[in-house]
Design a protein around this motif. Structure first.
Motif, PDB file in Angstrom:
ATOM      1  N   HIS A 196      -7.681 -24.242 -50.339  1.00 14.86           N
ATOM      2  CA  HIS A 196      -8.611 -22.667 -51.101  1.00 14.86           C
ATOM      3  C   HIS A 196      -8.640 -23.319 -52.473  1.00 14.86           C
ATOM      4  CE1 HIS A 196      -8.206 -19.236 -49.560  1.00 14.86           C
ATOM      5  NE2 HIS A 196      -7.013 -19.073 -48.853  1.00 14.86           N
ATOM      6  N   LEU A 197      -7.933 -23.763 -53.502  1.00 16.47           N
ATOM      7  CA  LEU A 197      -7.906 -24.541 -54.560  1.00 16.47           C
ATOM      8  C   LEU A 197      -9.760 -25.825 -54.225  1.00 16.47           C
ATOM      9  CD1 LEU A 197      -4.595 -25.613 -56.206  1.00 16.47           C
ATOM     10  CD2 LEU A 197      -6.230 -24.412 -56.980  1.00 16.47           C
ATOM     11  N   ARG A 198      -9.211 -26.321 -53.404  1.00 20.78           N
ATOM     12  CA  ARG A 198     -10.587 -27.568 -52.638  1.00 20.78           C
ATOM     13  C   ARG A 198     -12.015 -26.477 -52.335  1.00 20.78           C
ATOM     14  NH1 ARG A 198      -6.927 -30.744 -50.087  1.00 20.78           N
ATOM     15  NH2 ARG A 198      -5.391 -32.589 -50.703  1.00 20.78           N
ATOM     16  N   GLN A 199     -11.528 -26.408 -51.671  1.00 20.59           N
ATOM     17  CA  GLN A 199     -13.013 -25.072 -51.572  1.00 20.59           C
ATOM     18  C   GLN A 199     -13.711 -24.338 -52.382  1.00 20.59           C
ATOM     19  OE1 GLN A 199     -11.441 -21.605 -48.274  1.00 20.59           O
ATOM     20  NE2 GLN A 199     -13.809 -21.212 -48.022  1.00 20.59           N
ATOM     21  N   ARG A 200     -12.640 -24.086 -53.738  1.00 15.76           N
ATOM     22  CA  ARG A 200     -13.448 -23.441 -54.893  1.00 15.76           C
ATOM     23  C   ARG A 200     -14.178 -24.513 -56.295  1.00 15.76           C
ATOM     24  NH1 ARG A 200     -11.772 -17.686 -55.581  1.00 15.76           N
ATOM     25  NH2 ARG A 200     -13.480 -17.638 -57.036  1.00 15.76           N
ATOM     26  N   GLY A 201     -13.647 -26.077 -55.653  1.00 17.23           N
ATOM     27  CA  GLY A 201     -13.750 -27.519 -56.310  1.00 17.23           C
ATOM     28  C   GLY A 201     -12.875 -27.035 -57.584  1.00 17.23           C
ATOM     29  N   VAL A 202     -11.957 -26.652 -57.189  1.00 16.43           N
ATOM     30  CA  VAL A 202     -10.761 -27.067 -58.188  1.00 16.43           C
ATOM     31  C   VAL A 202     -10.535 -28.776 -58.492  1.00 16.43           C
ATOM     32  CG1 VAL A 202      -8.642 -26.588 -59.618  1.00 16.43           C
ATOM     33  CG2 VAL A 202     -10.237 -24.638 -59.130  1.00 16.43           C
ATOM     34  N   TRP A 203     -10.666 -29.118 -58.862  1.00 15.72           N
ATOM     35  CA  TRP A 203      -9.599 -30.348 -59.037  1.00 15.72           C
ATOM     36  C   TRP A 203      -8.159 -30.279 -59.187  1.00 15.72           C
ATOM     37  CZ3 TRP A 203      -9.226 -34.533 -63.278  1.00 15.72           C
ATOM     38  CH2 TRP A 203      -8.196 -35.755 -62.085  1.00 15.72           C
ATOM     39  N   VAL A 204      -7.164 -31.025 -57.750  1.00 13.59           N
ATOM     40  CA  VAL A 204      -5.448 -31.221 -58.590  1.00 13.59           C
ATOM     41  C   VAL A 204      -4.720 -32.312 -58.386  1.00 13.59           C
ATOM     42  CG1 VAL A 204      -3.881 -30.292 -57.513  1.00 13.59           C
ATOM     43  CG2 VAL A 204      -6.242 -28.951 -56.862  1.00 13.59           C
ATOM     44  N   ARG A 205      -4.712 -32.593 -59.844  1.00  9.57           N
ATOM     45  CA  ARG A 205      -3.859 -33.225 -59.996  1.00  9.57           C
ATOM     46  C   ARG A 205      -2.115 -33.193 -59.410  1.00  9.57           C
ATOM     47  NH1 ARG A 205      -5.433 -38.453 -62.601  1.00  9.57           N
ATOM     48  NH2 ARG A 205      -3.312 -39.199 -62.189  1.00  9.57           N
ATOM     49  N   GLU A 206      -1.542 -33.957 -58.625  1.00  9.70           N
ATOM     50  CA  GLU A 206      -0.001 -33.516 -58.266  1.00  9.70           C
ATOM     51  C   GLU A 206       0.462 -35.203 -58.936  1.00  9.70           C
ATOM     52  OE1 GLU A 206       1.219 -31.273 -54.273  1.00  9.70           O
ATOM     53  OE2 GLU A 206      -0.133 -32.447 -53.933  1.00  9.70           O
ATOM     54  N   ASP A 207       2.174 -34.822 -59.231  1.00  7.36           N
ATOM     55  CA  ASP A 207       3.011 -35.789 -59.880  1.00  7.36           C
ATOM     56  C   ASP A 207       2.618 -36.240 -60.705  1.00  7.36           C
ATOM     57  OD1 ASP A 207       5.108 -35.561 -57.014  1.00  7.36           O
ATOM     58  OD2 ASP A 207       3.277 -36.234 -56.064  1.00  7.36           O
ATOM     59  N   CYS A 208       1.641 -35.486 -61.648  1.00  6.33           N
ATOM     60  CA  CYS A 208       1.113 -36.087 -63.094  1.00  6.33           C
ATOM     61  C   CYS A 208       1.960 -35.691 -64.291  1.00  6.33           C
ATOM     62  CB  CYS A 208      -0.430 -36.231 -62.965  1.00  6.33           C
ATOM     63  SG  CYS A 208      -1.384 -36.641 -63.794  1.00  6.33           S
ATOM     64  N   PRO A 209       2.169 -35.146 -64.255  1.00  4.33           N
ATOM     65  CA  PRO A 209       3.183 -34.225 -66.199  1.00  4.33           C
ATOM     66  C   PRO A 209       2.458 -35.662 -67.126  1.00  4.33           C
ATOM     67  CG  PRO A 209       4.560 -36.182 -65.072  1.00  4.33           C
ATOM     68  CD  PRO A 209       3.960 -36.745 -64.415  1.00  4.33           C
ATOM     69  N   ILE A 210       1.850 -34.189 -67.726  1.00  2.00           N
ATOM     70  CA  ILE A 210       1.115 -34.456 -69.394  1.00  2.00           C
ATOM     71  C   ILE A 210       2.118 -34.720 -70.051  1.00  2.00           C
ATOM     72  CG2 ILE A 210      -0.087 -33.473 -70.458  1.00  2.00           C
ATOM     73  CD1 ILE A 210      -1.760 -34.132 -67.532  1.00  2.00           C
ATOM     74  N   SER A 211       2.179 -36.135 -71.278  1.00  2.00           N
ATOM     75  CA  SER A 211       3.231 -36.227 -71.699  1.00  2.00           C
ATOM     76  C   SER A 211       2.714 -35.809 -73.018  1.00  2.00           C
ATOM     77  CB  SER A 211       3.337 -37.749 -71.783  1.00  2.00           C
ATOM     78  OG  SER A 211       2.205 -38.785 -71.505  1.00  2.00           O
ATOM     79  N   ARG A 212       0.965 -36.090 -73.286  1.00  2.00           N
ATOM     80  CA  ARG A 212       1.083 -35.225 -74.262  1.00  2.00           C
ATOM     81  C   ARG A 212      -0.623 -35.520 -74.701  1.00  2.00           C
ATOM     82  NH1 ARG A 212       1.803 -41.073 -74.112  1.00  2.00           N
ATOM     83  NH2 ARG A 212       0.082 -42.020 -75.578  1.00  2.00           N
ATOM     84  N   ILE A 213      -1.691 -34.599 -75.678  1.00  2.00           N
ATOM     85  CA  ILE A 213      -2.781 -34.456 -75.997  1.00  2.00           C
ATOM     86  C   ILE A 213      -2.881 -35.618 -77.292  1.00  2.00           C
ATOM     87  CG2 ILE A 213      -4.172 -33.036 -76.563  1.00  2.00           C
ATOM     88  CD1 ILE A 213      -2.202 -30.662 -75.458  1.00  2.00           C
ATOM     89  N   GLU A 214      -3.924 -36.366 -76.814  1.00  2.00           N
ATOM     90  CA  GLU A 214      -4.258 -36.710 -78.028  1.00  2.00           C
ATOM     91  C   GLU A 214      -5.703 -36.882 -77.854  1.00  2.00           C
ATOM     92  OE1 GLU A 214      -4.175 -41.452 -77.454  1.00  2.00           O
ATOM     93  OE2 GLU A 214      -1.530 -41.422 -78.519  1.00  2.00           O
TER      94      GLU A 214
END
Length: 358
Positions: A192-210
């Motif tokens: 469903h996400l691919r069909q709706r054009g959502v880019w999915v990144r699994e196993d990708c913890p976000i450590s910080r925002i710069e």
């Protein structure tokens, strides 16, 4: 007089169930109050439908004044500033100090956010719902690319509800998408996400925002100015500093009777509590409601308490943003409009059950 026999903190799913039972059946003796930051309680299950334009705000909330009148419970509309477990004392934002012989906490949790350097990226947490909806309306006045942090049910439902409303949409998961649910429903969700054009990144913890960049470790993984937080739960600071015994994340450790291990005159349920086998999900909070109602009644009457046993399996229905839903039950998965109609029926039923007048 600021002393109560029982104070309910928060209008979460379990407390709504308690109030409903007291409105329909005789409530316990004594002076009882409910403290809520606002006059309405939002039902989280209907938020994706609201964002997708399939629900109206009035469809998704319970009016607390009417429910409290029906249950003969005083409604106190103020945010909680602090709680002293030793003194059984609650400090409110307007300066009031309330004490109670018994306390019950159903205050949910806040959404965790990565450390942030700079102000180039705006952050909007999915909870509290009223603040989230106000922020989202502002964002939608000038749509921009958006990232969603959180690969659980909330993150997936939000991504599917918002796809098409922003120029680009990315979804980041620390682990696998929908970790804990069946492989079948995970594959359906990815489709469903691919069909709706959502880019999915699994196993990708976000450590910080710069500035305007999300980093996983030291690797830049996304650039943009808007981040929607639908990630893990984090205890409210006032709860973590209350003196109640908690787990490593600051959530209240409770016994099967739903009482705090360190302060038995304080109950805690829902996302703010920690009990083996009970996941932080509205389904579990709703199931805790009848046991909590019985135990608060027993506590005020000096009677024995019941034990809550978390269900081993729970039904999951995830809205897909198009009127349909994905089902996960005992490892079995399915999807389609039929399950969307079933979800709508269950959601509307929850709201209608708690719309009582007194």
């Amino acid at each position: 007089m600021n002393h109560y026999d029982l104070l309910l903190l928060g209008a979460g799913h379990a407390h709504l169930g308690v109030l409903r039972r007291w409105a329909m059946i005789e409530r316990p003796p004594g002076r009882i109050g409910l403290i809520s930051a606002g006059p309405t309680a939002w039902y989280s299950g209907m938020l994706p439908g609201l964002l997708a334009g399939r629900q109206h705000p009035a469809d998704c909330q319970v009016e607390l004044p009417a429910l409290c009148r029906a249950a003969k419970v005083e409604l106190i509309i103020q945010p909680v500033e602090s709680l002293s477990a030793v003194q059984q004392q609650v400090q409110l934002a307007d300066g009031q100090t309330l004490t109670a012989s018994w306390l019950s906490l159903n205050v949910g949790a806040q959404v965790a956010a990565p450390p942030q350097q700079g102000t180039a990226m705006q952050l909007l947490a999915v909870k509290p719902f009223a603040e989230f909806l106000a922020g989202w309306q502002q964002w939608q006045a000038a749509p921009q690319p958006l990232a969603i942090l959180g690969g659980g049910a909330a993150g997936v439902e939000l991504a599917l509800a918002l796809a098409g409303q922003v120029p680009q949409l990315a979804l980041f998961c620390a682990g696998h998408l929908l970790d804990g649910l069946s492989a079948g429903v995970r594959l359906r969700a990815l489709g469903h996400l691919r069909q709706r054009g959502v880019w999915v990144r699994e196993d990708c913890p976000i450590s910080r925002i710069e500035d305007d960049c999300l980093l996983s470790g030291d690797e830049p993984v996304w650039r943009g100015q808007r981040l929607l937080l639908a990630s893990g739960a984090q205890a409210w600071p006032w709860l973590a500093h209350s003196g109640l015994g908690g787990d490593e994340q600051g959530f209240v450790l409770i016994a099967p009777t739903l009482q705090s291990y360190t302060h038995p005159t304080i109950f805690a349920v829902g996302d703010c509590a920690s009990l083996p086998g009970a996941r932080k999900s509205g389904v579990y909070a709703v199931r805790q409601g009848p046991v909590l109602a019985a135990n608060l009644n027993a506590a005020l009457r000096g009677l024995p308490l019941r034990r809550y046993r978390p269900q081993r399996q729970s039904l999951a229905l995830l809205a897909t943003g198009d009127g349909g839903a994905l089902l996960d039950w005992h490892g079995y998965s399915a999807g389609g409009q039929l399950f969307g109609r079933w979800k709508d029926y269950l959601d509307r039923g929850f709201i209608q059950r708690h719309r009582l007048s007194g």
